[in-house]
Write an enzyme that holds these catalytic residues in place. Structure first.
Site, PDB file in Angstrom:
ATOM      1  N   GLU A   1      -9.651  -4.560  -6.096  1.00  0.00           N
ATOM      2  CA  GLU A   1      -9.368  -3.327  -5.366  1.00  0.00           C
ATOM      3  C   GLU A   1      -9.312  -2.095  -6.270  1.00  0.00           C
ATOM      4  OE1 GLU A   1      -5.366  -2.717  -3.721  1.00  0.00           O
ATOM      5  OE2 GLU A   1      -4.950  -4.790  -4.266  1.00  0.00           O
TER       6      GLU A   1
ATOM      7  N   HIS B   1      -7.504  -5.435  -1.048  1.00  0.00           N
ATOM      8  CA  HIS B   1      -6.288  -4.679  -0.800  1.00  0.00           C
ATOM      9  C   HIS B   1      -5.407  -5.390   0.224  1.00  0.00           C
ATOM     10  CE1 HIS B   1      -3.883  -1.054  -0.794  1.00  0.00           C
ATOM     11  NE2 HIS B   1      -4.005  -0.908   0.512  1.00  0.00           N
TER      12      HIS B   1
ATOM     13  N   SER C   1       0.839  -1.202   0.000  1.00  0.00           N
ATOM     14  CA  SER C   1       0.000   0.000   0.000  1.00  0.00           C
ATOM     15  C   SER C   1       0.873   1.251   0.000  1.00  0.00           C
ATOM     16  CB  SER C   1      -0.949  -0.049   1.196  1.00  0.00           C
ATOM     17  OG  SER C   1      -1.973   0.910   1.084  1.00  0.00           O
TER      18      SER C   1
END
Length: 370
Positions: free
Chosen positions: A302, A332, A208
């Site tokens: 996602e 995610h 991320s």
């Protein structure tokens, strides 16, 4: 004081605990369709029943909370405490040891940034210098999370690769907006090199926002002339902090966890008053010269999927060796659930395969620089 560098255990790959393997095997059998032909990539198979059920639960229980958290300092502090407390529920395997690290780097005589965080090593590892390591940069939107919250991933990396995993505790926004996290990541990379870990044995990884930071670190390493790492691993990287791509994808994505709206709000905290002008933020316009091999894994469901695809295209266009895996129906950073989801466990095995392929056993001594 310095934490000693643990050595790589004799075996290149450490097998999972029996309970983990049994859970992985059992979870693999609950897919809704017959097992595909062996040639079908694991990431291209239909999501398992367990994966779909968990995604639905997160969509109902977590996504509304993430979507509505106010974007100010007080709410961020509350979110940090909540996430840290929740991380205690996701226990990592007991086959690893956690070694705290705090090095103020006063002995160098230079103005080096302190390096703090933790080592994640196998139980069999000795506390002596090593010929390789994974430098893992945790996600959390640049505003939450810590090395502790990501132990389900870092412990699995240590077990699957046999390499020690260094997880720095980089500074977070809004108190410390970008480029503070990048400065800390560079300091951690320099710290490894200064202690004799060859660049050809280091893999930079992150998820991320940590995926954005890992990619930005790879670009910064090239820009300032440090030896290039062996490879880069990006899980669901947050490539475009302006959130233009994720906003365009919002209507089509079925991300059970994050939304473009919440990502855009957090991005403003991450960049701070300077905004998005720092060129090191813009991964899609980076020249990507002399980039090491890159593995990108992203969930098919996602909202950040278009960003990962765009980064893979940019890397490939620049001549880099980039492998993009879009894991069908996954959310995610699904790799965090590698002890629960068969897809997450398989993704970690793919990561270990990549790391073994890019790391070398005979680095040059000239690669270790202060």
């Amino acid at each position: 004081m310095d934490s000693p560098l643990p050595s790589r255990p004799p075996a290149e790959v450490t097998s999972l605990p029996l309970a983990d393997m049994e859970a992985d095997t059992a979870a693999d059998t609950d897919a809704t369709s017959p097992d595909p032909a062996p040639r079908t990539p694991r990431h291209d198979r239909s999501p398992s029943v367990r994966s779909r059920a968990l995604s639905g639960a997160i969509r109902l229980g977590v996504r509304p909370f993430v979507h509505r958290v106010p974007g100010h300092a007080g709410s961020i502090r509350t979110a940090r405490s909540t996430v840290d407390a929740a991380s205690l529920l996701m226990r990592h395997t007991q086959r690893v040891r956690i070694l705290p690290l705090h090095d103020p780097q006063v002995e160098t005589g230079r103005r080096e940034r302190p390096v703090t965080g933790e080592w994640v090593v196998t139980r069999e590892a000795e506390e002596v210098p090593t010929d390789g390591a994974v430098l893992y940069l945790h996600g959390g939107g640049y505003v939450v999370c810590s090395p502790r919250t990501h132990r389900p991933i870092t412990s699995r990396l240590a077990l699957d690769t046999g390499l020690p995993v260094l997880v720095p505790r980089y500074r977070l926004a809004p108190e410390h907006p970008f480029p503070a996290p990048l400065e800390d990541a560079v300091a951690a990379y320099r710290w490894l090199l200064a202690r004799g870990v060859p660049a050809s044995g280091i893999v930079v990884a992150g998820d991320s926002a940590g995926g954005h930071l890992a990619a930005a670190l790879a670009g910064e390493i090239c820009r300032i002339g440090l030896p290039s790492p062996a490879g880069v691993v990006l899980y669901s990287p947050w490539v475009d902090l302006t959130c233009e791509l994720s906003t365009q994808a919002q209507s089509r994505a079925r991300d059970p966890y994050i939304s473009a709206h919440s990502a855009r709000r957090v991005a403003r905290l991450a960049v701070g008053p300077a905004g998005f002008e720092d060129p090191r933020l813009a991964l899609l316009t980076c020249p990507w010269t002399d980039t090491p091999p890159v593995l990108i894994q992203v969930g098919g469901a996602e909202v950040l999927r278009p960003e990962a695809e765009a980064l893979a295209e940019a890397l490939t266009a620049a001549g880099a060796d980039c492998e993009l895996q879009v894991w069908r129906g996954q959310m995610h950073v699904f790799q965090m659930l590698n002890r629960v989801l068969p897809e997450a466990s398989a993704a970690m095995r793919e990561t270990a395969r990549f790391i073994r392929a890019v790391t070398t056993a005979a680095p040059s001594a000239a690669e270790a620089v202060a």
